[in-house]
Every structure is written in structure tokens, then in C-alpha cells.
Design a protein around this motif. Structure first.
Motif, PDB file in Angstrom:
ATOM      1  N   LEU A   1       0.837  -1.322  -0.012  1.00 36.54           N
ATOM      2  CA  LEU A   1      -0.283  -0.142  -0.024  1.00 36.54           C
ATOM      3  C   LEU A   1       0.760   1.199   0.152  1.00 36.54           C
ATOM      4  CD1 LEU A   1      -2.585  -1.172   2.642  1.00 36.54           C
ATOM      5  CD2 LEU A   1      -3.064  -0.590  -0.101  1.00 36.54           C
ATOM      6  N   ALA A   2       1.888   1.196   0.853  1.00 38.01           N
ATOM      7  CA  ALA A   2       2.740   2.120   1.025  1.00 38.01           C
ATOM      8  C   ALA A   2       3.686   2.566  -0.386  1.00 38.01           C
ATOM      9  CB  ALA A   2       3.895   2.173   2.003  1.00 38.01           C
ATOM     10  N   GLU A   3       4.074   1.464  -0.861  1.00 32.65           N
ATOM     11  CA  GLU A   3       4.748   1.663  -2.259  1.00 32.65           C
ATOM     12  C   GLU A   3       3.896   2.074  -3.566  1.00 32.65           C
ATOM     13  OE1 GLU A   3       8.302   1.171  -3.303  1.00 32.65           O
ATOM     14  OE2 GLU A   3       8.945   0.744  -1.110  1.00 32.65           O
ATOM     15  N   LYS A   4       2.666   1.696  -3.293  1.00 34.68           N
ATOM     16  CA  LYS A   4       1.854   2.169  -4.424  1.00 34.68           C
ATOM     17  C   LYS A   4       1.213   3.464  -4.123  1.00 34.68           C
ATOM     18  CE  LYS A   4       0.562  -1.983  -6.380  1.00 34.68           C
ATOM     19  NZ  LYS A   4       0.778  -1.822  -7.969  1.00 34.68           N
ATOM     20  N   LYS A   5       1.519   4.220  -2.756  1.00 37.25           N
ATOM     21  CA  LYS A   5       1.133   5.629  -2.344  1.00 37.25           C
ATOM     22  C   LYS A   5      -0.404   5.520  -2.320  1.00 37.25           C
ATOM     23  CE  LYS A   5       4.976   8.008  -4.351  1.00 37.25           C
ATOM     24  NZ  LYS A   5       5.949   7.740  -3.122  1.00 37.25           N
ATOM     25  N   LEU A   6      -0.983   4.432  -1.593  1.00 30.18           N
ATOM     26  CA  LEU A   6      -2.427   4.536  -1.442  1.00 30.18           C
ATOM     27  C   LEU A   6      -2.822   4.727   0.169  1.00 30.18           C
ATOM     28  CD1 LEU A   6      -3.073   1.218  -3.343  1.00 30.18           C
ATOM     29  CD2 LEU A   6      -3.580   3.673  -4.114  1.00 30.18           C
ATOM     30  N   ASP A   7      -3.425   5.713   0.306  1.00 32.20           N
ATOM     31  CA  ASP A   7      -4.008   6.156   1.585  1.00 32.20           C
ATOM     32  C   ASP A   7      -4.664   4.983   2.348  1.00 32.20           C
ATOM     33  OD1 ASP A   7      -2.498   8.366   1.669  1.00 32.20           O
ATOM     34  OD2 ASP A   7      -4.303   9.487   1.083  1.00 32.20           O
ATOM     35  N   PHE A   8      -4.431   4.690   3.621  1.00 26.38           N
ATOM     36  CA  PHE A   8      -4.887   3.891   4.431  1.00 26.38           C
ATOM     37  C   PHE A   8      -4.873   4.121   5.982  1.00 26.38           C
ATOM     38  CE2 PHE A   8      -1.590   0.794   5.839  1.00 26.38           C
ATOM     39  CZ  PHE A   8      -0.647   1.341   5.137  1.00 26.38           C
ATOM     40  N   THR A   9      -5.910   3.467   6.742  1.00 22.20           N
ATOM     41  CA  THR A   9      -5.843   3.582   8.232  1.00 22.20           C
ATOM     42  C   THR A   9      -5.802   2.094   8.648  1.00 22.20           C
ATOM     43  OG1 THR A   9      -8.151   3.352   8.426  1.00 22.20           O
ATOM     44  CG2 THR A   9      -7.484   5.844   8.416  1.00 22.20           C
ATOM     45  N   THR A  10      -5.160   2.007   9.779  1.00 27.38           N
ATOM     46  CA  THR A  10      -4.774   0.677  10.162  1.00 27.38           C
ATOM     47  C   THR A  10      -5.690   0.419  11.653  1.00 27.38           C
ATOM     48  OG1 THR A  10      -2.870   1.472  11.448  1.00 27.38           O
ATOM     49  CG2 THR A  10      -2.699   0.335   9.077  1.00 27.38           C
ATOM     50  N   GLN A  11      -6.037  -0.822  11.725  1.00 26.93           N
ATOM     51  CA  GLN A  11      -6.697  -1.236  12.928  1.00 26.93           C
ATOM     52  C   GLN A  11      -5.866  -2.562  13.496  1.00 26.93           C
ATOM     53  OE1 GLN A  11     -10.900  -0.525  13.403  1.00 26.93           O
ATOM     54  NE2 GLN A  11     -11.022  -2.422  14.738  1.00 26.93           N
ATOM     55  N   ILE A  12      -5.406  -2.368  14.619  1.00 27.60           N
ATOM     56  CA  ILE A  12      -4.846  -3.505  15.071  1.00 27.60           C
ATOM     57  C   ILE A  12      -5.803  -4.628  15.357  1.00 27.60           C
ATOM     58  CG2 ILE A  12      -3.299  -4.564  16.998  1.00 27.60           C
ATOM     59  CD1 ILE A  12      -1.797  -2.088  16.950  1.00 27.60           C
ATOM     60  N   GLU A  13      -5.510  -5.903  14.999  1.00 29.49           N
ATOM     61  CA  GLU A  13      -6.515  -6.863  15.309  1.00 29.49           C
ATOM     62  C   GLU A  13      -5.765  -8.126  16.059  1.00 29.49           C
ATOM     63  OE1 GLU A  13      -9.790  -6.835  14.472  1.00 29.49           O
ATOM     64  OE2 GLU A  13      -9.895  -8.828  15.639  1.00 29.49           O
TER      65      GLU A  13
ATOM     66  N   GLU B   1      -3.534  -5.517  -9.612  1.00 25.65           N
ATOM     67  CA  GLU B   1      -4.579  -5.324 -10.756  1.00 25.65           C
ATOM     68  C   GLU B   1      -5.421  -3.981 -10.709  1.00 25.65           C
ATOM     69  OE1 GLU B   1      -6.889  -8.872 -10.752  1.00 25.65           O
ATOM     70  OE2 GLU B   1      -5.259 -10.002 -11.539  1.00 25.65           O
ATOM     71  N   ALA B   2      -5.731  -3.915  -9.096  1.00 23.23           N
ATOM     72  CA  ALA B   2      -6.711  -2.379  -9.205  1.00 23.23           C
ATOM     73  C   ALA B   2      -5.741  -1.170  -9.324  1.00 23.23           C
ATOM     74  CB  ALA B   2      -7.408  -2.700  -7.845  1.00 23.23           C
ATOM     75  N   TYR B   3      -4.634  -1.313  -8.959  1.00 25.49           N
ATOM     76  CA  TYR B   3      -3.848  -0.146  -8.861  1.00 25.49           C
ATOM     77  C   TYR B   3      -2.472  -0.340  -9.617  1.00 25.49           C
ATOM     78  CZ  TYR B   3      -7.201   0.951  -5.364  1.00 25.49           C
ATOM     79  OH  TYR B   3      -8.472   1.080  -4.693  1.00 25.49           O
ATOM     80  N   PRO B   4      -2.528  -0.677 -10.890  1.00 21.85           N
ATOM     81  CA  PRO B   4      -1.232  -0.898 -11.815  1.00 21.85           C
ATOM     82  C   PRO B   4      -0.281  -0.059 -11.749  1.00 21.85           C
ATOM     83  CG  PRO B   4      -3.037  -0.395 -13.356  1.00 21.85           C
ATOM     84  CD  PRO B   4      -3.805  -0.369 -11.871  1.00 21.85           C
ATOM     85  N   ASP B   5      -0.371   1.268 -11.359  1.00 17.90           N
ATOM     86  CA  ASP B   5       0.679   2.069 -11.511  1.00 17.90           C
ATOM     87  C   ASP B   5       1.560   1.745 -10.288  1.00 17.90           C
ATOM     88  OD1 ASP B   5      -0.586   3.774 -13.219  1.00 17.90           O
ATOM     89  OD2 ASP B   5      -1.230   5.330 -11.784  1.00 17.90           O
ATOM     90  N   ARG B   6       3.229   2.124 -10.611  1.00 18.60           N
ATOM     91  CA  ARG B   6       4.083   1.491  -9.761  1.00 18.60           C
ATOM     92  C   ARG B   6       3.848  -0.051  -9.497  1.00 18.60           C
ATOM     93  NH1 ARG B   6       2.003   6.197  -7.460  1.00 18.60           N
ATOM     94  NH2 ARG B   6       3.692   7.828  -7.624  1.00 18.60           N
ATOM     95  N   PRO B   7       4.191  -0.895 -10.650  1.00 17.53           N
ATOM     96  CA  PRO B   7       3.665  -2.187 -10.492  1.00 17.53           C
ATOM     97  C   PRO B   7       4.851  -2.839  -9.672  1.00 17.53           C
ATOM     98  CG  PRO B   7       4.931  -1.605 -12.761  1.00 17.53           C
ATOM     99  CD  PRO B   7       4.532  -0.313 -12.189  1.00 17.53           C
ATOM    100  N   LEU B   8       4.517  -3.955  -8.994  1.00 20.73           N
ATOM    101  CA  LEU B   8       5.386  -4.759  -8.145  1.00 20.73           C
ATOM    102  C   LEU B   8       5.530  -6.217  -8.368  1.00 20.73           C
ATOM    103  CD1 LEU B   8       4.072  -2.851  -4.730  1.00 20.73           C
ATOM    104  CD2 LEU B   8       6.489  -2.721  -5.983  1.00 20.73           C
TER     105      LEU B   8
END
Lengths: 225, 225
Positions: free
Chosen positions: A20-32, A73-80
Motif C-alpha cells: 500500500l505504501a509503495e503504491k502510495k495508497l492511503d489507508f488507516t490501520t486497525q490492530i486485530e 490489478e486494481a492499482y497498476p501504477d507502480r507495478p510490483l
């Protein structure tokens, strides 16, 4: 906002955090605390494992390999996963190698014995199993040798480019590094490769991770370890 | 001609055999007793596991998940992962579920205890571990319940279409069916789903599989079991 259910010392969760970070996608985290089998969490993922990602459109995604492929597949920019069929197969082979061989034999074992076991109500639970820990730490040398062998021949683990193979291997190693169990001194090539990943901005979030009652190794924060 | 290195009772090899057959790709097979760690085989796959596929162009592909994704990309006719991102994630989630939860806990365990263990020179090897077998057979009910739950709501495991999820689950179940360990009588919905797969022409090759000293269960060949 995307939500990632994770556990700080889960290597599979760390893999998705890095993607997520490498693709520069924002997200929040929740510890489970997934071993508690919270009913609301089991509704999201019957297997009861982290990571689970809820994407912007509400899609619920579980199991790290399925999430990784989805994000590619959903975020093909910055392919990994790379380009070209042989290259893509090599990235996926190494991803499976580290998730399975390394994950089942070493990182899951050490995190379970040293951290998660203390929270579980196991019959006859007498603390960490020193035999299991010794065996996992022994197997670690083989994997570090393999990483050294690969980066002696290639720029990154699967070839010329940084890929999901590097992310997966680093995610697994990073939790063991937190525990102070990586014998870096006897694996200089693997150490050089890991220090390149550790200094990436996307990796920094891991350095803030803490779990109760388990202090990270003294060099864990150090980029020049 | 493509060559697939496999072992008849390896569920991961069976998964690839089914994919190749469903995609109507010609291949020859070579049985690999992978536990013998034949040096020429380790050259192909350092991990020492089957399946390994050599494709027409000479590409060497190892690890079933990497081979499955490769085949889907290289031969997109007759797609097996489906269309649409949520659908593809669901297929991959179930593939991982059966390869990991079912594979590690049940099918690999039973094949190891009942078949492969006899060939390995293990210290203190005293034959099949009846505790491990009992535990694996116990866990099988949960998975059959899950399959029944899915096919009660969907045409195939991951949705409307036959997919890699069905192939993976059937590959794992088929080796246990050879051993006669599937309690079909108490899981009628799962049985109905499995009988649909068993009657596909692509499945027939499994029915000819034999390993020395281990006769398949009496109903193994029977399409109307």
C-alpha cells in the motif's frame, strides 16, 4: 478511507502495509488481536487471520496473496510483480517461497513463541518452546544464504527491479529483526540488501511498531545497523 | 512438449495437471520422488518440491501458485480466475485457503503419514502417526462443511463459474479420496459438488493414478460413489 486490519508483528500484514505504501495508497490501520477470534472480525474473514483490507469501494479482501494480486490489478501504477511472463513467475515463486518456507518455518514460529503464545489460553502452556525457537533460528541461516546468493547475481531478489519478492522477504525478516534474532554479522550481502530496503521511506512505519511487553532489538531503529 | 514433474498423490501437482487439462494444453508427466532430493531436480527447483513445469519455450516454472498464475496469463483462453476484481480476489482467497489451511493441515499430512513416510529415512520412524492422522481427519469435517456452505449459496465455490477455487479444493480432496478418508456420507452438498467435478473429462487421469503398495479406496474410480 481504506482500512487494514493487521497485527504489528504479522509478516503477512507487513507485506500488505508495504505494498500500500509503495503504491502510495492511503489507508488507516486497525490492530486485530486475531487469536481472540472476535465475532465481528470472523464475519470479515472466516479464516480469522490478518491481514484483511477494506478497499474504498467497500470490497473486503482477505489472505495476503489475494490482497497482493488484487492491489496489483486494481492499482497498476507502480507495478510490483514486473513485466514479462518469466519475470512475473519468478516474483511469484519467491513470494511463495518466503511466505511458505520462511513464514511457516521461521517467522510465524518465532512470533508465536515469543509474542502471541503469552496471550493464548493453551493447555499446559509453559512459555516459549526453546526447541522450536532453536530450530527456527537454525533454518534462518539457509534463507539468508539464499538471499545473499540471489543479490550476488541480481540487483534485487527477482531481477533488476524492486518487486513483491523483496517486499515479502523484507516483511518476514523485519519481524525477526524486531525480535533481535537475525544474525546479520555472518550474512553481509543479505544485510546490504536489507539495509537498502530499510532506508526506503515506505519502510519507516515499521520502525514505530511496538507490542506490549516486547521491546524491539537495540539496532531495530538504526538504518546503519 | 511441455514436461510436468509431479507426484501422483501430491495435491499441488494435481492442481496443475487439472489446469493444464482444462486449458487443453498438451503435456507429458514425469514422476518425481521429490523427497529423494535428486540433484538434477534440485537444479530445476531449489525448494525441492513438485510441481515443476517446463513450458514449450523452455521456461522452468516452480511452485504451484506461480505456475497457476503463469498459465492463466500465458494461456488466457478458458480463463480460470474469472473476471472482475472482487471475483478474482475471491478465487485467489479460496485457492490460498485450500492450499494452506487444507493442504498444510490435512492433505499433506495424510499423504505424508500414509504414503511418503515409508520411503524416508527418519530417525525413530515407527510408521504412521495415528494422532496426526486422527487430527487431520477431524479437521476435514470443517472444510467439508465450508464447501457445503459455499455450494448451498453459489453454483461453484467462488461464484457462478467453475474456477481455480474448485480445481484447488478438488485436487486436495482427490488425494484424500484415494486414501479412502473422505466422510462423504455426512456431507451431501459437498459430495454433490465433488461428483460434478469428478465427472469432468479432465479429472479422469487422476482415476488411473496408482502408487506402489497403496491401493485406492474401492469407490475411488466410481463416478457414482
Amino acid at each position: 478511507m481504506r482500512i487494514l486490519y493487521h497485527y504489528p508483528l504479522c509478516p503477512y500484514s507487513r507485506k500488505i502495509r508495504l505494498i500500500l505504501a509503495e503504491k502510495k495508497l492511503d489507508f488507516t490501520t486497525q490492530i486485530e488481536r486475531y487469536w481472540e477470534k472476535r465475532p465481528e472480525f470472523l464475519q470479515l474473514n472466516l479464516a480469522g487471520h490478518v491481514p484483511v483490507l477494506i478497499d474504498l469501494n467497500g470490497s473486503v479482501l482477505a489472505t495476503s496473496v489475494a490482497i497482493a494480486e488484487y492491489l496489483e490489478e486494481a492499482y497498476p501504477d507502480r507495478p510490483l510483480i514486473g513485466e514479462g511472463l518469466p519475470q512475473r513467475a519468478e516474483v511469484r515463486r519467491l513470494m511463495a517461497w518466503f511466505d511458505e518456507q520462511f513464514g511457516h518455518g521461521i517467522s510465524k514460529c518465532l512470533v508465536f513463541e515469543k509474542n502471541i503464545k503469552r496471550y493464548m489460553k493453551l493447555t499446559g502452556n509453559t512459555g516459549p518452546d526453546s526447541n522450536a525457537i532453536r530450530q527456527a533460528k537454525g533454518a534462518l541461516h539457509t534463507h539468508l544464504d539464499y538471499i545473499s546468493w540471489l543479490v550476488d547475481r541480481r540487483n534485487w531478489l527477482a531481477g533488476d527491479h524492486f518487486s513483491l519478492a523483496d517486499i515479502t522477504a523484507a516483511a518476514h525478516l523485519s519481524v525477526i529483526d524486531y525480535l533481535g534474532d537475525v544474525p546479520w554479522e555472518s550474512h553481509s550481502l543479505a544485510k546490504e540488501w536489507y539495509s537498502r530496503i530499510k532506508s526506503r521511506p515506505t519502510f519507516r512505519t515499521f520502525l514505530q511498531d511496538r507490542v506490549p511487553g516486547l521491546v524491539p532489538a537495540s539496532h531495530y531503529l538504526d538504518l546503519d545497523f
